[in-house]
Design a protein around this motif. Structure first.
Motif, PDB file in Angstrom:
ATOM      1  N   PRO A 115       0.953  -0.933  -0.101  1.00  0.00           N
ATOM      2  CA  PRO A 115       0.219  -0.014   0.336  1.00  0.00           C
ATOM      3  C   PRO A 115       0.715   1.104   0.279  1.00  0.00           C
ATOM      4  N   THR A 116       0.518   2.611  -0.383  1.00  0.00           N
ATOM      5  CA  THR A 116       0.780   4.021  -0.396  1.00  0.00           C
ATOM      6  C   THR A 116       1.271   3.713   1.234  1.00  0.00           C
ATOM      7  N   CYS A 117       1.976   4.732   1.371  1.00  0.00           N
ATOM      8  CA  CYS A 117       3.184   4.576   2.703  1.00  0.00           C
ATOM      9  C   CYS A 117       2.879   5.929   2.807  1.00  0.00           C
ATOM     10  N   LEU A 118       2.167   6.579   4.204  1.00  0.00           N
ATOM     11  CA  LEU A 118       2.633   8.156   4.658  1.00  0.00           C
ATOM     12  C   LEU A 118       3.980   8.066   5.309  1.00  0.00           C
ATOM     13  N   PHE A 119       5.016   8.673   4.896  1.00  0.00           N
ATOM     14  CA  PHE A 119       6.197   8.466   4.654  1.00  0.00           C
ATOM     15  C   PHE A 119       6.872   9.569   6.217  1.00  0.00           C
ATOM     16  N   LEU A 120       6.858   9.039   7.129  1.00  0.00           N
ATOM     17  CA  LEU A 120       6.745  10.007   8.692  1.00  0.00           C
ATOM     18  C   LEU A 120       8.069  10.289   9.650  1.00  0.00           C
ATOM     19  N   ILE A 121       8.435  10.687  10.009  1.00  0.00           N
ATOM     20  CA  ILE A 121       9.374  10.564  11.399  1.00  0.00           C
ATOM     21  C   ILE A 121       9.130  11.801  12.588  1.00  0.00           C
ATOM     22  N   LEU A 122       9.466  11.242  13.587  1.00  0.00           N
ATOM     23  CA  LEU A 122       8.497  11.966  15.080  1.00  0.00           C
ATOM     24  C   LEU A 122      10.034  12.022  15.912  1.00  0.00           C
ATOM     25  N   PHE A 123       9.929  12.922  15.648  1.00  0.00           N
ATOM     26  CA  PHE A 123      10.758  13.637  17.761  1.00  0.00           C
ATOM     27  C   PHE A 123       9.990  13.580  18.638  1.00  0.00           C
ATOM     28  N   PHE A 124       9.993  13.455  20.014  1.00  0.00           N
ATOM     29  CA  PHE A 124       9.700  14.079  21.231  1.00  0.00           C
ATOM     30  C   PHE A 124      10.012  14.159  22.219  1.00  0.00           C
ATOM     31  N   VAL A 125       9.925  14.699  23.304  1.00  0.00           N
ATOM     32  CA  VAL A 125      10.760  14.442  24.590  1.00  0.00           C
ATOM     33  C   VAL A 125       9.316  14.457  25.426  1.00  0.00           C
ATOM     34  N   SER A 126       9.461  12.863  25.987  1.00  0.00           N
ATOM     35  CA  SER A 126       8.227  12.677  26.938  1.00  0.00           C
ATOM     36  C   SER A 126       8.583  13.298  28.235  1.00  0.00           C
ATOM     37  N   LEU A 127       7.229  13.209  29.468  1.00  0.00           N
ATOM     38  CA  LEU A 127       7.520  13.958  30.430  1.00  0.00           C
ATOM     39  C   LEU A 127       9.014  13.325  31.299  1.00  0.00           C
ATOM     40  N   SER A 128       9.468  12.602  30.997  1.00  0.00           N
ATOM     41  CA  SER A 128      10.382  11.763  32.188  1.00  0.00           C
ATOM     42  C   SER A 128      11.739  12.089  30.986  1.00  0.00           C
ATOM     43  N   ALA A 129      11.610  13.272  30.335  1.00  0.00           N
ATOM     44  CA  ALA A 129      12.635  13.764  29.144  1.00  0.00           C
ATOM     45  C   ALA A 129      13.658  12.209  28.196  1.00  0.00           C
ATOM     46  N   GLN A 130      12.930  11.399  28.347  1.00  0.00           N
ATOM     47  CA  GLN A 130      14.356  10.098  27.294  1.00  0.00           C
ATOM     48  C   GLN A 130      13.918  11.307  26.269  1.00  0.00           C
ATOM     49  N   GLN A 131      14.051  10.224  25.172  1.00  0.00           N
ATOM     50  CA  GLN A 131      13.991  10.889  23.634  1.00  0.00           C
ATOM     51  C   GLN A 131      14.014   9.935  22.198  1.00  0.00           C
ATOM     52  N   LYS A 132      13.277  10.053  21.525  1.00  0.00           N
ATOM     53  CA  LYS A 132      13.098   9.036  20.854  1.00  0.00           C
ATOM     54  C   LYS A 132      12.776   9.209  19.293  1.00  0.00           C
ATOM     55  N   VAL A 133      12.895   8.461  18.121  1.00  0.00           N
ATOM     56  CA  VAL A 133      13.439   8.743  16.783  1.00  0.00           C
ATOM     57  C   VAL A 133      12.363   7.062  16.413  1.00  0.00           C
ATOM     58  N   ASP A 134      11.086   8.078  15.383  1.00  0.00           N
ATOM     59  CA  ASP A 134      10.538   7.119  14.641  1.00  0.00           C
ATOM     60  C   ASP A 134      10.967   6.940  13.451  1.00  0.00           C
ATOM     61  N   ILE A 135      11.582   5.365  12.707  1.00  0.00           N
ATOM     62  CA  ILE A 135      11.919   5.838  11.306  1.00  0.00           C
ATOM     63  C   ILE A 135      10.533   3.728  11.020  1.00  0.00           C
ATOM     64  N   PHE A 136      10.198   4.670   9.362  1.00  0.00           N
ATOM     65  CA  PHE A 136       9.804   3.640   9.202  1.00  0.00           C
ATOM     66  C   PHE A 136      10.284   2.995   7.523  1.00  0.00           C
ATOM     67  N   PHE A 137       9.386   1.904   7.873  1.00  0.00           N
ATOM     68  CA  PHE A 137       9.048   1.027   6.177  1.00  0.00           C
ATOM     69  C   PHE A 137       8.560   1.070   5.795  1.00  0.00           C
ATOM     70  N   ASP A 138       8.726   0.175   4.769  1.00  0.00           N
ATOM     71  CA  ASP A 138       7.453   0.240   3.399  1.00  0.00           C
ATOM     72  C   ASP A 138       7.368  -0.868   3.786  1.00  0.00           C
ATOM     73  N   ASN A 139       6.287  -1.899   3.243  1.00  0.00           N
ATOM     74  CA  ASN A 139       5.443  -2.932   3.581  1.00  0.00           C
ATOM     75  C   ASN A 139       6.715  -3.820   3.360  1.00  0.00           C
ATOM     76  N   ASN A 140       7.468  -4.694   4.435  1.00  0.00           N
ATOM     77  CA  ASN A 140       7.694  -6.343   4.073  1.00  0.00           C
ATOM     78  C   ASN A 140       8.778  -5.567   3.681  1.00  0.00           C
ATOM     79  N   LYS A 141       9.276  -4.843   4.287  1.00  0.00           N
ATOM     80  CA  LYS A 141      11.040  -4.531   3.651  1.00  0.00           C
ATOM     81  C   LYS A 141      11.892  -4.071   5.336  1.00  0.00           C
ATOM     82  N   SER A 142      12.704  -4.165   5.290  1.00  0.00           N
ATOM     83  CA  SER A 142      13.687  -3.957   5.999  1.00  0.00           C
ATOM     84  C   SER A 142      14.847  -3.053   6.338  1.00  0.00           C
ATOM     85  N   ILE A 143      14.552  -2.082   4.981  1.00  0.00           N
ATOM     86  CA  ILE A 143      15.682  -0.883   4.891  1.00  0.00           C
ATOM     87  C   ILE A 143      14.223  -0.068   4.987  1.00  0.00           C
ATOM     88  N   PRO A 144      14.924   1.378   5.747  1.00  0.00           N
ATOM     89  CA  PRO A 144      13.798   2.385   5.453  1.00  0.00           C
ATOM     90  C   PRO A 144      14.024   3.089   4.325  1.00  0.00           C
TER      91      PRO A 144
END
Length: 252
Positions: free
Chosen positions: A4-33
């Motif tokens: 399916p057509t994917c919406l390409f996003l990457i999200l950065f945010f700081v949580s209340l505990s101040a831990q930080q994370k990054v989300d990396i997205f993939f196409d269907n059945n792919k192991s490379i971003p």
């Protein structure tokens, strides 16, 4: 499988505990971003050379079997880890690698499930907290220098996270250490919104969320009742000095 057509996003945010994370997205059945995520990841790497990655989680959509998706989640984790290392981002030796496959709370949008999330923290050049703890004795104070908040708020500025990381590390390395966290504000004679208390509480919550036992911590707000400079302050330098969080050593 259909892709399916994917919406390409990457999200950065700081949580209340101040831990930080990054989300990396993939196409269907792919192991490379996907290509958009690769570009944004490269931009993030350029902007964040002094960080370390300590946890990577892998996720998949609900297509295919759970066993297959678990393997795919592992391959996605490895792809992101290798990319970070290739670009000289520090990945700690005891990295947590957690593939979920299908064992997590799914989004109704499948493209949001095809992702890897990695957690990172800023690396400080040196620990002023450790130096301060070594210098002060029981029942003495030291200031968390460099710990700053958004104006009139208990929200911690992102560039202040290394200070909290230093404090957390010192508490982990010194199991007998017990502290009281004291919050202060500048300018006002009345802290009607209890900003000083909320700032001290934000530090407390960060430490508890990251594994420090509550019995080793306490917190209190003092408003502007204990200024370093007499109110009203003469300039911004004095206001900044009065707007602070201090640590009282209870046990060492």
């Amino acid at each position: 499988m259909k892709t399916p057509t994917c919406l390409f996003l990457i999200l950065f945010f700081v949580s209340l505990s101040a831990q930080q994370k990054v989300d990396i997205f993939f196409d269907n059945n792919k192991s490379i971003p996907n290509s958009n995520s690769v570009q944004v990841l490269n931009d993030w790497i350029k902007q964040n050379p002094k960080v370390e990655v300590y946890r990577i989680e892998g996720f998949c959509d609900t297509i295919a079997s759970e066993v297959y998706n678990l393997g795919l989640a592992n391959r996605r984790i490895l792809a992101v880890e290798n990319s970070l290392k290739f670009n000289k981002i520090k990945v700690i030796d005891k990295l947590e690698r957690i593939p979920y496959g299908e064992a997590f709370d799914f989004s109704i949008h499948q493209n949001e499930n095809r992702r890897v999330t990695f957690w990172f923290r800023y690396i400080s050049e040196h620990s002023t907290v450790a130096n301060s703890v070594n210098l002060v004795q029981k029942n003495q104070f030291f200031e968390l220098k460099g710990l700053n908040f958004y104006g009139g708020s208990d929200k911690i500025l992102p560039q202040s996270f290394p200070v909290l990381e230093d404090l957390l590390q010192v508490l982990k390395e010194n199991q007998n250490l017990k502290i009281a966290i004291h919050g202060h504000i500048c300018c006002f004679t009345n802290d009607t919104e209890e900003i000083s208390l909320l700032r001290a509480q934000a530090v407390y919550k960060y430490l508890v969320a990251n594994g420090i036992d509550e019995f080793r911590l306490s917190y209190k707000g003092f408003g502007s009742s204990k200024p370093l400079y007499t109110l009203p302050e003469k300039n911004e330098e004095e206001r900044v000095a009065n707007r602070r969080v201090e640590i009282l050593i209870l046990e060492k």
